[in-house]
Scaffold this motif. Structure first.
Motif, short mmCIF file in Angstrom:
data_model
loop_
_atom_site.label_atom_id
_atom_site.label_comp_id
_atom_site.label_asym_id
_atom_site.label_seq_id
_atom_site.Cartn_x
_atom_site.Cartn_y
_atom_site.Cartn_z
N ASP A 54 0.84 -1.20 0.00
CA ASP A 54 0.00 0.00 0.00
C ASP A 54 0.87 1.25 0.00
O ASP A 54 2.03 1.24 0.42
CB ASP A 54 -0.90 0.01 1.22
CG ASP A 54 -1.92 -1.14 1.16
OD1 ASP A 54 -2.24 -1.56 0.04
OD2 ASP A 54 -2.32 -1.62 2.24
N GLY A 55 0.25 2.32 -0.43
CA GLY A 55 0.94 3.61 -0.42
C GLY A 55 0.80 4.29 -1.75
O GLY A 55 0.69 3.65 -2.80
N ASP A 56 0.72 5.59 -1.67
CA ASP A 56 0.62 6.38 -2.89
C ASP A 56 2.01 6.70 -3.41
O ASP A 56 2.88 7.20 -2.67
CB ASP A 56 -0.17 7.67 -2.63
CG ASP A 56 -1.65 7.40 -2.32
OD1 ASP A 56 -2.15 6.37 -2.80
OD2 ASP A 56 -2.23 8.21 -1.59
N ARG A 57 2.22 6.41 -4.70
CA ARG A 57 3.50 6.70 -5.36
C ARG A 57 3.21 7.34 -6.70
O ARG A 57 2.13 7.12 -7.28
CB ARG A 57 4.31 5.41 -5.54
CG ARG A 57 4.79 4.83 -4.20
CD ARG A 57 5.50 3.50 -4.41
NE ARG A 57 4.58 2.40 -4.68
CZ ARG A 57 3.94 1.71 -3.73
NH1 ARG A 57 4.11 2.03 -2.45
NH2 ARG A 57 3.13 0.73 -4.05
N SER A 110 8.08 -0.37 -5.25
CA SER A 110 7.96 -0.08 -3.82
C SER A 110 9.32 -0.31 -3.15
O SER A 110 10.17 -1.06 -3.65
CB SER A 110 6.90 -0.97 -3.18
OG SER A 110 7.36 -2.31 -3.15
#
Length: 773
Positions: free
Chosen positions: A125-128, A150
């Motif tokens: 997860d996570g915005d990139r 990631s």
């Protein structure tokens, strides 16, 4: 090493050759084993490199497949292509599609439908800003949606490298990168990443970044699976280990042993490139070098050479024994003279050296005696060499019987013997006198040989160690000089060598050497002494006298160098030189208009004995056009005694030429009246020994008067030499002597001053007056 140990030397040499041959074969076999190990390692490296090249080729094919499709590649289509393409087992393929953040939601909805998974989402997860989620996988399908951009992705560095370099990139050894799917702590997985860039015409159908980057095609495989693919084609005798050495610290991927096999250091190292990574490959035989080699030839070579060494050693030993047996026999003949039974020359010289060493150690005196038989040649000539040899044998036996037991006796050859006597007292010379006298007395007694009674005497020369010689050569040489002196003194006597004798002999040798050189360098000169008529006191002749002024020796008297020349044979070329020079001067004087009376030349016995004397004389007379009447030849009485018959004929031939003949030194030799009566002499020359004391000694006066009277009665003119005062002249005139010669009238003149001498000038003036009358 002594030769009697030669068989050991032969054995050791051949045995060492065997060892050398065996070692050479061992090294050759070892080199072969090492070469084989190197070749197997190189072959294994080539096969591993080929397998990796196959992986990269398959990966680039997949990248080209995705790049060439107009639309999106479906999972089934990708699986079929990969299944048909993949020839290498154990390799998994994936495609991670480029996705900007604004397309993330749309991509997730699409994948939920395609995968029939309503829960699908991109993870971690996570915005990139950008994503590279795993979109296509073969054969593993578990980690769909895993974002390889990631920070949790373990090969993120390879992704960036492949994207930026537009080239294939390999990861360092890692565990499986998708940790939420499979957890493996061993770092034995390699990931190959290839970027997919689309051309401009395809970018309208697919997502790309500004430069056409569409995604990453990857292939990951386990090193063990790679080796399982390569190892079956490699010999089972090979150990190997592989490490990634791209960084400072190597990362070991696999080791087919437990590690102890590499401690010896006897292995081959190879390197190969895997995309951007460097791999090191160590290989070696799985068994020891002694187990792989064929050592039988080396062992057989050693055994064969050992057998040959034993055989040659035995044969050499047998040959050596035969050799030494023959050598002993030869040594016995060398050490013992076969004729006399005494020590040979070689052995007694060797013994003399040993005795010198003993005398030096014990501070003793050693007497070296050379015993030389007198007139032995006469017996040889009269009765033959066989009788002479038997006489030598008898002399040897007598020497053994009369000399002390501790005396060393040897035979030097010819008629010479060597006796060595060791003396305890340096002042014991009287005993040596007694020994020498006794030897001469007993050796001179009669011998009975083959029914003949032979008498022979001997002369002895003695040289003492250490006073007159400290080595064998010097002692024998000095003793030989002493015996020569004993013979000169009249034979049948002995003489001790002394320092003066050595100096005299050394000077004689020097004179001989320098005289030979003087003949070549014109160091000699003829002088001429006038002979005067004692009545008219006019010059009636001249005598050619030899003068020698040497740079090293100074002025040397003819009385000194003429006897040396006669002994050494130099008298022959010297006599030829005198005749040549005398004739040359006569010719020069004739050309200068100087009248010179007949020239008297002394001629030695050796010259007259030469068969070519008369031809040479005729040749010179013809060469210089000399009137024979202008020449006189003076000979001594000794030649008439030695060889009267042949000499008489030669003198008659010379006299027929018109050459005048004179007997020189009359009264000092074995004077005989017969040759005065029978031979064509013109003059008798009284030796100056009589003239010197003619006034003071009545006997000399009586002898001189008798010689003058005898000469006149035989129609010979008498010449007196050595006149130095007026009293001698008056007495000779009273005796009626014809011609005189000496310093009273004139000294000997040089050839260049003859024309200015008063007597020669007066002679030429008188001859001029006679011609006018």
């Amino acid at each position: 090493m002594k030769f009697n140990k030669a068989h050991y030397l032969v054995f050791c040499f051949v045995f060492l050759c065997g060892i050398g041959a065996s070692v050479a074969l061992l090294f050759e076999e070892r080199a072969y084993v090492d070469s084989n190990q190197k070749a197997m390692g190189a072959d294994f490296t080539d096969k591993l490199n080929d397998a990796l090249r196959q992986y990269t080729l398959e990966l680039t094919s997949v990248a080209a497949f995705i790049q060439s499709n107009k639309g999106e590649v479906s999972e089934s289509h990708f699986s079929r292509f990969a299944q048909n393409l993949m020839m290498s087992p154990g390799v998994s393929l994936f495609f991670a599609q480029y996705l900007p953040i604004d397309k993330k939601h749309e991509y997730q909805l699409q994948q939920r439908v395609l995968l029939s998974n309503p829960n699908f989402k991109i993870f971690p997860d996570g915005d990139r800003e950008e994503y590279l989620p795993l979109t296509l996988l073969y054969p593993d399908k578990i980690p769909y949606g895993y974002d390889i951009l990631s920070s949790q992705y373990r090969d993120l560095e390879s992704v960036y490298l492949a994207r930026s370099s537009y080239a294939l990139a390999a990861s360092m050894p890692i565990a499986l990168p998708f940790s939420n799917v499979m957890r493996n702590k061993q770092a034995d997985t390699i990931i190959l990443s290839a970027p997919v860039y689309l051309p401009l015409d395809s970018r309208v159908y697919k997502l790309t970044d500004s430069v056409g980057f569409h995604g990453i095609v990857g292939a990951y495989f386990n090193v063990n699976s790679l080796l399982n693919f390569v190892a079956p084609s490699v010999s089972g005798d090979l150990f190997y280990r592989i490490a990634d050495v791209s960084s400072d610290e190597p990362v070991w991927l696999v080791d087919s042993t437990r590690g102890a096999a590499w401690d010896e250091g006897n292995y081959e190292t190879h390197y190969l490139s895997v995309a951007n990574r460097q791999w090191r490959l160590d290989t070696r035989h799985s068994v020891s070098v002694w187990s792989r080699g064929h050592w039988l030839p080396a062992i057989l070579a050693f055994l064969v050479f050992t057998a040959i060494a034993c055989f040659l050693s035995f044969y050499t030993r047998k040959l050596s024994l035969t050799y030494f047996s023959a050598l002993d026999a030869v040594n016995e003949r060398i050490e013992v003279d076969e004729l006399t039974g005494l020590s040979s020359r070689y052995h007694i010289q060797h013994t003399l050296n040993e005795l010198i060493g003993c005398c030096e150690k014990d501070d003793k005196q050693l007497a070296t005696l050379i015993l030389d038989l007198d007139h032995f040649k006469t017996i040889n000539d009269a009765f033959g060499h066989e009788i002479g040899d038997k006489l030598l044998s008898s002399v040897s036996k007598r020497l053994l019987s009369i000399l002390p037991d501790d005396a060393v006796i040897g035979y030097l050859g010819g008629d010479a013997f060597l006796v060595l006597l060791m003396q305890d007292d340096y002042q014991d010379r009287p005993s040596l006198d007694i020994v020498a006298t006794d030897l001469i007395k007993k050796i001179s007694q009669s011998y009975f040989v083959e029914g003949l009674t032979l008498n022979i005497g001997c002369s002895i020369g003695l040289a003492l160690y250490p006073e007159f010689g400290k080595d064998a050569v010097t002692l024998i040489k000095n003793a030989d000089m002493a015996v020569y002196q004993a013979k000169t003194l009249g034979r049948a006597t002995y003489h001790f060598y002394d320092g003066e004798m050595g100096r005299r002999f050394a000077r004689n040798v020097r004179i001989e050497t320098r005289l030979r050189k003087a003949l070549q360098t014109e160091g000699l000169e003829l002088h001429f002494q006038p002979k005067v008529d004692l009545i008219t006191e006019r010059c009636v002749g001249v005598e050619a006298l030899l003068r020698w002024e040497d740079k090293e020796l100074g002025a040397v008297s003819p009385a000194e160098f003429i006897p040396i020349a006669e002994q050494t044979g130099v008298i022959l070329p010297l006599g030829d030189w005198v005749f040549e020079q005398a004739f040359r001067h006569i010719k020069e004087w004739e050309e200068q208009g100087i009248t010179v009376p007949p020239i008297a030349i002394n001629c030695s016995a050796a010259q007259l004995k030469r068969v070519d004397f008369l031809p040479n004389l005729l040749s010179l007379l013809d060469k210089y056009k000399i009137d024979p009447s202008s020449l006189e030849i003076e000979v001594t009485e000794s030649i008439l005694i030695e060889d009267a018959e042949s000499c008489a004929e030669l003198l008659r031939q010379i006299s027929r030429l018109g050459v005048k003949l004179a007997i020189d030194d009359f009264g000092t030799g074995y004077s005989s009246l017969s040759y005065l009566k029978d031979l064509p002499f013109h003059y008798v020359k009284i030796d100056q020994v009589f003239i010197r004391d003619i006034v003071e000694d009545r006997k000399h006066a009586a002898l001189t008067h008798a010689i003058v009277s005898l000469g006149h009665n035989l129609n010979l003119k008498v010449i007196a030499e050595g006149i130095t005062n007026i009293d001698q002249l008056i007495m000779l005139q009273e005796f009626g002597c014809d011609i005189g010669q000496g310093y009273l009238f004139s000294k000997a003149l040089g050839a260049n001053t003859m024309g200015s001498d008063p007597m020669i000038v007066a002679l030429n003036e008188q001859e001029g007056l006679d011609k006018q009358e």
